[in-house]
Scaffold this motif. Sequence first.
Motif: not given
Length: 410
Positions: A345-365
């Motif tokens: 999930i972090a990988g898909f978000l990184i490709d879509d919105v950049g590294p910040t997306g991974a921290y969004v995924a982490a906080a979401g989990f």
Amino acid sequence: MAGYRDLLRTPGVGRIMAAQLTARFPGGMISLAVLLHVEAVTGSYGAAGLVLAATSIGQAVAGPVTSRWMGRWGMRPVLTLTLIVCGLSILGIALLSVPLGVLMLLGLICGLSTPPVQSAVRTIYPKMVTAKQLTPLFSLDASLQEIIWIVAPVTVTFVATQVGTVPALILIVVILAGGGAWFVLSPELGRVRIPPSRRGIGRVLAKPPVLLATISGFLLIGACAAVEAGVVATFDHGGLEAGLILAVFALGSLGGGLSFGHIPIGPWAMARRLIVVTVGLGLAIVSLNVWWLGATLFLAGIGVAPALAVIYTITSASVKFSDTAEAYGWIGTGQLIGAAAGSAIAGFLIDDVGPTGAYVAAAGFALVGVVVAAVFVRGFPDLRGRDASPIPDTEPISTIPPPTSPIILP
């Protein structure tokens, strides 16, 4: 810290803890070494990813199965067999020039034969210490395992880049054999016998605390995996800053476990500890500055080891002794699946919105973990003032004395 010193003075505790950490040390090296080696051999990160995926699938499948085998055939035979097969499969990946399909098969075998050291040692712990010491012991174990994730990746990366990927894989086999032999030959393994489980495989998940521990582990490790992907993406595919930030994250977990491991575990313990993780990860979204990320991830890490301690302790207190190894096997499988999901999930978000997306995924989990822990709080046992040891498999049987025969006088 005085409490931990007293704990480590308990006969055998320091030895078994050091042995199991050494035996598990290759767990922090295998994925990275295989990734670097297969990419060097094939020239493709995609091919390396397929081999790693096969290894992860094998580990996920093997967790509850090999753990359950220890109750049927004994800990030493199962650990010895898996150590040998796992070591040989890693040597095969290192030394054989074979097609990608064979490398994937070897990776699958490596995963399937991963020695169930975690399940074994967490089954042994309740037999070594008093009920009062068990929760701090699980916390200390969860804290010290962070050493693996701090030191192992740095070690294997240094050897692979400075000496070669084949020597790096051979080093893993040497540590696996040495640490595994130390653990297998520990006297404690000879003193503890896991009774065979009378329940069908998977039935232990019907226990609410075990199921909640598995789900919580899935979400917590999913968050940690997303953080790892985000840090690597933030600092240009693993620069020096990435390694330092991940080490700070692990140090936060180590400090949190050592500082709060003595706190009694109540029904709200999981929710409280995951709130700390969620707040830290939520703050990490604000800025990708190295100092800000270091501070916020250190804060998030403070809740990680204490949350893992809750997972292991409530599991121990909720199942029969014969089911503990399998229960820990399922928890390990949940964490592996969580790691894969978090990374994906972090990988898909990184490709879509950049590294910040991974921290969004982490906080979401982590946030979902808090919600689950709060909504199902009644499923978490209250261990304050209670014995966290597993439920005995044999219990006293009440007997009714036969009635006294009447005395017949002539």
